[in-house]
Design a protein around this motif. Structure first.
Motif, short mmCIF file in Angstrom:
data_model
loop_
_atom_site.label_atom_id
_atom_site.label_comp_id
_atom_site.label_asym_id
_atom_site.label_seq_id
_atom_site.Cartn_x
_atom_site.Cartn_y
_atom_site.Cartn_z
N ALA A 238 1.80 2.97 12.95
CA ALA A 238 0.51 3.66 12.85
C ALA A 238 0.49 4.92 13.72
O ALA A 238 0.05 5.98 13.28
N ASP B 232 3.44 -2.77 13.49
CA ASP B 232 2.29 -2.13 12.83
C ASP B 232 1.72 -1.02 13.70
O ASP B 232 1.41 0.08 13.22
N SER C 42 -1.82 -3.38 4.46
CA SER C 42 -0.67 -2.57 4.86
C SER C 42 0.07 -2.03 3.64
O SER C 42 0.47 -0.86 3.61
N GLY D 264 -2.27 5.12 8.26
CA GLY D 264 -2.26 4.76 9.68
C GLY D 264 -3.39 3.81 10.02
O GLY D 264 -3.21 2.84 10.76
#
Length: 406
Positions: free
Chosen positions: A84, A80, A20, A169
């Motif tokens: 994304a 997350d 990430s 992403g």
């Protein structure tokens, strides 16, 4: 329990956070290029950076109350996935206003994700392994200094900034998938999200303030180390202009300087990882807090690439010790039941100071010589480092600095 099984979940968590973080660096570089191409304005690019602390101020009034009441692992997964989806929308947007709106939402998600991840990793990692884990986390995060320019360069060469943004992403989707494989830790404090009213928020703030009054040493250390982030952000905002305008480095020379900074924090993190059982938390924090501004001063007084490199390496090498020591101190000192609220409340103060100091250094550098502004800021930073040393060595709460060897 074998060492490999013991470290299975921590390593998965490191992979998720590392992927990430790597994607976020690439995304930031690509987004800068897109906004600059759309507007032709350096100020428009600067707004992207100012939006990060603004999102923190906007979010942290209530985010800590939710973090301490929700399942942290699930919250990290949802954040997350949300980020994304929004990032996948960015390349197909041709309005600068909509881009800023989407980026603001992404920053809100990040402002919630980071304290939630801190609470989760504190609950997941045994106390005796936290110092080594934090050193490894520093190493993985700092690897972005070295890897990101190369990866971003390749993506921009074979594709476009839009492709680089889509890569972030994808990185967030991979991070969510990895976090799914981690265990779900039961929330100790009962409470439903719908019950988080203004009355509850007010009570939560009182809880944090009450804990801070009862643990002044912990609160002061947290505030002083937040000051490190404030000074670094303000001075870093002048970094590129100083390197190219004062030292007359080319863009490639400045890029190489950033890579040297990455090398410094990687070397420091490796030493922290290898000798985690021998390095004292208090010593790491005090020396790191002192030599980080020393590195900035070396850079501020430098007249050529060599001394600038020495300054960059010194500050990032020292920073790796300060970060590892501080994260371990924080995890060992603040109960996980209030950790989300604690970091959110103090995070508001930190974000407001970042906005104020960064704006002040920007204005002063327009009026006065940038080297003078940079050196004065570095000296003030050094005074903060000395204050941190006085507090740490003052003899109070030495139990908070005790490391349990694995």
């Amino acid at each position: 329990m074998s060492e490999s099984i013991k470290w299975r979940y921590p390593l998965l968590l490191l992979i998720g956070i590392g992927v990430s973080n790597l994607g976020a660096w690439i995304y930031l570089i690509a987004l800068n290029l897109i906004v600059l191409d759309m507007t032709g304005s350096v100020l428009a690019v600067s707004l992207l950076y100012i939006m990060i602390p603004i999102a923190t101020v906007f979010t942290n009034f209530r985010s800590g109350s939710f973090i301490d009441r929700l399942n942290r692992r699930n919250l990290m997964i949802y954040l997350d996935l949300l980020r994304a989806v929004i990032i996948f929308m960015l390349p197909f947007t041709d309005s600068i206003i909509i881009i800023y709106m989407l980026v603001f939402i992404i920053n809100i998600g990040s402002a919630i994700f980071e304290p939630a991840a801190m609470v989760y990793m504190t609950e997941l990692i045994p106390k005796e392994d936290r110092q080594r884990f934090n050193a490894m986390r520093n190493f993985i995060n700092s690897s972005g200094f070295i890897l990101v320019p190369s990866i971003a360069g390749i993506l921009l060469f074979i594709g476009s900034p839009a492709m680089a943004i889509l890569a972030n992403g994808l990185a967030l989707l991979i991070s969510a998938f990895v976090i799914v494989m981690l265990p779900s830790i039961k929330v100790q404090q009962a409470g439903d999200v719908e019950k988080v009213t203004f009355k509850v928020l007010f009570a939560d703030w009182k809880t944090v303030l009450s804990f801070s009054r009862s643990n002044l040493h912990i609160a002061w250390i947290y505030c002083l180390f937040s000051g490190i982030i404030v000074f670094m952000t303000a001075l870093d905002s002048l970094e590129a202009a100083f390197a190219t305008g004062v030292l007359l480095l080319s863009e490639s020379g400045y890029g190489f300087l950033v890579s040297i900074a990455g090398l410094g924090i990687i070397v420091g993190s490796l030493i922290n990882t290898l000798f985690a059982d021998r390095l004292k938390i208090s010593l790491m924090m005090s020396t790191g807090a002192f030599f980080t501004p020393v590195g900035y001063l070396i850079f501020g007084y430098s007249g050529n690439f060599m001394w600038a490199s020495i300054g960059f390496f010194t500050l990032t090498f020292a920073l790796s010790f300060a970060n590892t020591g501080f994260y371990t101190f924080y995890q060992n000192s603040v109960p996980t039941g209030i950790m989300g609220r604690f970091s959110s409340v103090f995070g508001i103060l930190e974000a407001m100071m970042i906005i104020l100091f960064t704006a002040a250094t920007g204005v002063l550098s327009e009026v006065y010589d940038i080297r003078i502004v940079y050196i004065i800021g570095s000296f003030l930073f050094l005074i903060l480092g000395l204050a941190i040393n006085i507090f740490i060595m003052g003899g109070q709460r030495q139990d908070a600095y005790r490391q349990e060897n694995s």
